[in-house]
Enzyme design. Structure first.
Site, PDB file in Angstrom:
ATOM      1  N   ASN A  10      71.483  27.374  41.825  1.00 23.30           N
ATOM      2  CA  ASN A  10      70.722  28.457  41.180  1.00 23.30           C
ATOM      3  C   ASN A  10      71.114  28.442  39.707  1.00 23.30           C
ATOM      4  O   ASN A  10      72.200  28.875  39.349  1.00 23.30           O
ATOM      5  CB  ASN A  10      71.079  29.797  41.844  1.00 23.30           C
ATOM      6  CG  ASN A  10      70.472  30.976  41.099  1.00 23.30           C
ATOM      7  OD1 ASN A  10      69.574  30.813  40.264  1.00 23.30           O
ATOM      8  ND2 ASN A  10      70.967  32.168  41.402  1.00 23.30           N
ATOM      9  N   LYS A  12      69.919  30.114  37.264  1.00 23.73           N
ATOM     10  CA  LYS A  12      69.775  31.396  36.550  1.00 23.73           C
ATOM     11  C   LYS A  12      69.049  31.161  35.209  1.00 23.73           C
ATOM     12  O   LYS A  12      68.172  30.300  35.147  1.00 23.73           O
ATOM     13  CB  LYS A  12      71.143  32.063  36.382  1.00 23.73           C
ATOM     14  CG  LYS A  12      71.875  32.155  37.732  1.00 23.73           C
ATOM     15  CD  LYS A  12      73.045  33.075  37.753  1.00 23.73           C
ATOM     16  CE  LYS A  12      73.646  33.076  39.163  1.00 23.73           C
ATOM     17  NZ  LYS A  12      74.702  34.054  39.352  1.00 23.73           N
ATOM     18  N   HIS A  95      67.785  38.134  44.999  1.00 27.41           N
ATOM     19  CA  HIS A  95      69.124  37.858  44.461  1.00 27.41           C
ATOM     20  C   HIS A  95      69.728  39.163  43.929  1.00 27.41           C
ATOM     21  O   HIS A  95      69.000  40.018  43.401  1.00 27.41           O
ATOM     22  CB  HIS A  95      69.031  36.818  43.341  1.00 27.41           C
ATOM     23  CG  HIS A  95      70.378  36.334  42.900  1.00 27.41           C
ATOM     24  ND1 HIS A  95      71.167  37.046  42.035  1.00 27.41           N
ATOM     25  CD2 HIS A  95      71.087  35.222  43.246  1.00 27.41           C
ATOM     26  CE1 HIS A  95      72.313  36.390  41.858  1.00 27.41           C
ATOM     27  NE2 HIS A  95      72.280  35.287  42.575  1.00 27.41           N
ATOM     28  N   GLU A  97      71.253  39.868  41.338  1.00 24.63           N
ATOM     29  CA  GLU A  97      70.966  40.158  39.923  1.00 24.63           C
ATOM     30  C   GLU A  97      69.564  40.759  39.770  1.00 24.63           C
ATOM     31  O   GLU A  97      69.343  41.599  38.891  1.00 24.63           O
ATOM     32  CB  GLU A  97      71.152  38.882  39.088  1.00 24.63           C
ATOM     33  CG  GLU A  97      72.639  38.564  38.934  1.00 24.63           C
ATOM     34  CD  GLU A  97      72.975  37.095  38.736  1.00 24.63           C
ATOM     35  OE1 GLU A  97      72.080  36.300  38.424  1.00 24.63           O
ATOM     36  OE2 GLU A  97      74.168  36.751  38.918  1.00 24.63           O
ATOM     37  N   GLU A 167      75.531  36.586  49.966  1.00 20.95           N
ATOM     38  CA  GLU A 167      76.267  36.518  48.705  1.00 20.95           C
ATOM     39  C   GLU A 167      76.937  37.859  48.443  1.00 20.95           C
ATOM     40  O   GLU A 167      76.287  38.791  47.942  1.00 20.95           O
ATOM     41  CB  GLU A 167      75.320  36.212  47.551  1.00 20.95           C
ATOM     42  CG  GLU A 167      74.653  34.872  47.659  1.00 20.95           C
ATOM     43  CD  GLU A 167      74.210  34.375  46.288  1.00 20.95           C
ATOM     44  OE1 GLU A 167      74.640  33.273  45.908  1.00 20.95           O
ATOM     45  OE2 GLU A 167      73.476  35.087  45.592  1.00 20.95           O
ATOM     46  N   GLY A 173      79.993  34.900  40.361  1.00 17.79           N
ATOM     47  CA  GLY A 173      80.392  34.680  38.976  1.00 17.79           C
ATOM     48  C   GLY A 173      81.766  35.241  38.635  1.00 17.79           C
ATOM     49  O   GLY A 173      82.141  35.325  37.471  1.00 17.79           O
ATOM     50  N   SER A 213      80.807  32.103  43.807  1.00 22.98           N
ATOM     51  CA  SER A 213      81.911  31.288  43.300  1.00 22.98           C
ATOM     52  C   SER A 213      82.218  30.061  44.160  1.00 22.98           C
ATOM     53  O   SER A 213      83.377  29.699  44.360  1.00 22.98           O
ATOM     54  CB  SER A 213      83.169  32.145  43.111  1.00 22.98           C
ATOM     55  OG  SER A 213      82.927  33.167  42.148  1.00 22.98           O
TER      56      SER A 213
HETATM   57  P1  PGA Z   1      78.178  31.785  41.269  1.00 24.17           P
HETATM   58  O1  PGA Z   1      76.708  32.406  41.541  1.00 24.17           O
HETATM   59  O2  PGA Z   1      78.262  30.539  42.081  1.00 24.17           O
HETATM   60  O3  PGA Z   1      78.231  31.565  39.794  1.00 24.17           O
HETATM   61  O4  PGA Z   1      79.153  32.818  41.750  1.00 24.17           O
HETATM   62  C1  PGA Z   1      76.138  32.405  42.818  1.00 24.17           C
HETATM   63  C2  PGA Z   1      74.773  33.030  42.783  1.00 24.17           C
HETATM   64  O5  PGA Z   1      74.580  34.001  42.024  1.00 24.17           O
HETATM   65  O6  PGA Z   1      73.844  32.591  43.496  1.00 24.17           O
END
Ligand code: PGA
Length: 249
Positions: A10, A12, A95, A97, A167, A173, A213
């Protein structure tokens, strides 16, 4: 049942179309030997370029979001058919976010899941609890509400085409990962929810991903868990070397 590992990057809001092409060209020889399913969710503007670069490779390109309507007066939005017309094969929906920064709720996400299914785009539905919910021991309840609301009314046949990504919001992150054991426990919970609602054949067929992560050094331990079928990778999917190591774990 053996489910082929599914590894989803992903990106982003990173990478221009040109950067996406360069990335795919560098990644594909690194993972040429894999039999795993490799997907990359690119920003809208990089989907077409990434898709062209990924032609004749095993990498499939998709989107990170879409609108639930087929068309209409929705300034700034993108429809499923627009995504398909530039080569997208799947779409990430719900997601955290999107939920946190753009106010998306479960009802909206459910409509998007149905739209993606109707248009033949593979939906990757994200669910996950926040830190205070985990600390209060409420995570299963939170996940149940999300699953219930986002999957309500789907037929068994539709549900068999959905990928679910767990998630935990506190792991995205942050460098904090759920331990493989606790991720396994949550994945078992999700699969039993699907079994309860949609039957055992469906629950055995669908892929459940872990996200938050994921890095080259924790990938193998996560994938050792029998209930984890794959991963959704944010930060580490931006780097060819790191993402190739994750794919080739
Ligand atoms: P990350 O993000 O691997 O940077 O923690 C995962 C995601 O948001 O899908």
């Amino acid at each position: 049942m053996h489910r082929i590992p599914l590894i989803v990057g992903n990106w982003k809001m990173y990478k221009t179309a040109q950067e996406a092409r360069t990335f795919i060209a560098a990644l594909s020889p690194e993972i040429a030997g894999t039999d795993r399913r490799v997907l990359i969710a690119a920003p809208f503007t990089a989907i077409e370029g990434a898709g062209q670069a990924a032609k004749d490779t095993r990498i499939l390109i998709g989107a990170q979001n879409m609108h639930d309507h087929p068309d209409g007066a929705y300034t700034g939005e993108v429809s499923a058919s627009m995504l398909k017309s530039i080569g997208a094969r799947f779409v990430i929906l719900g997601h955290s976010e999107r939920r946190l920064f753009f106010g998306e709720d479960n009802a909206f996400i459910r409509r998007k899941v149905l739209r993606a299914l109707a248009e033949g785009l593979l939906p990757i539905l994200c669910i996950g609890e926040q830190l205070h919910e985990r600390e209060a021991g409420m995570h299963e309840e939170v996940l149940r509400v999300q699953l219930d609301a986002c999957l309500h009314g789907l037929t068994q046949a539709q549900m068999s085409e959905v990928v679910i990504a767990y998630e935990p919001v506190w792991a995205i992150g942050t460098g904090k990962t759920a331990t493989p054991d606790s991720a396994q426990e949550v994945h078992r919970f999700i699969r039993s929810f699907v079994e309860e609602r949609f039957g055992s054949a469906c629950s055995q067929k669908i892929s459940l991903l872990y996200g938050g992560s994921v890095k080259p050094d924790n990938m193998a331990a996560l994938m050792e868990q029998t209930a984890i079928d794959g991963v959704l990778v944010g930060g580490a999917s931006l780097d060819v070397e790191a993402f190739a190591q994750i794919v080739n774990y």
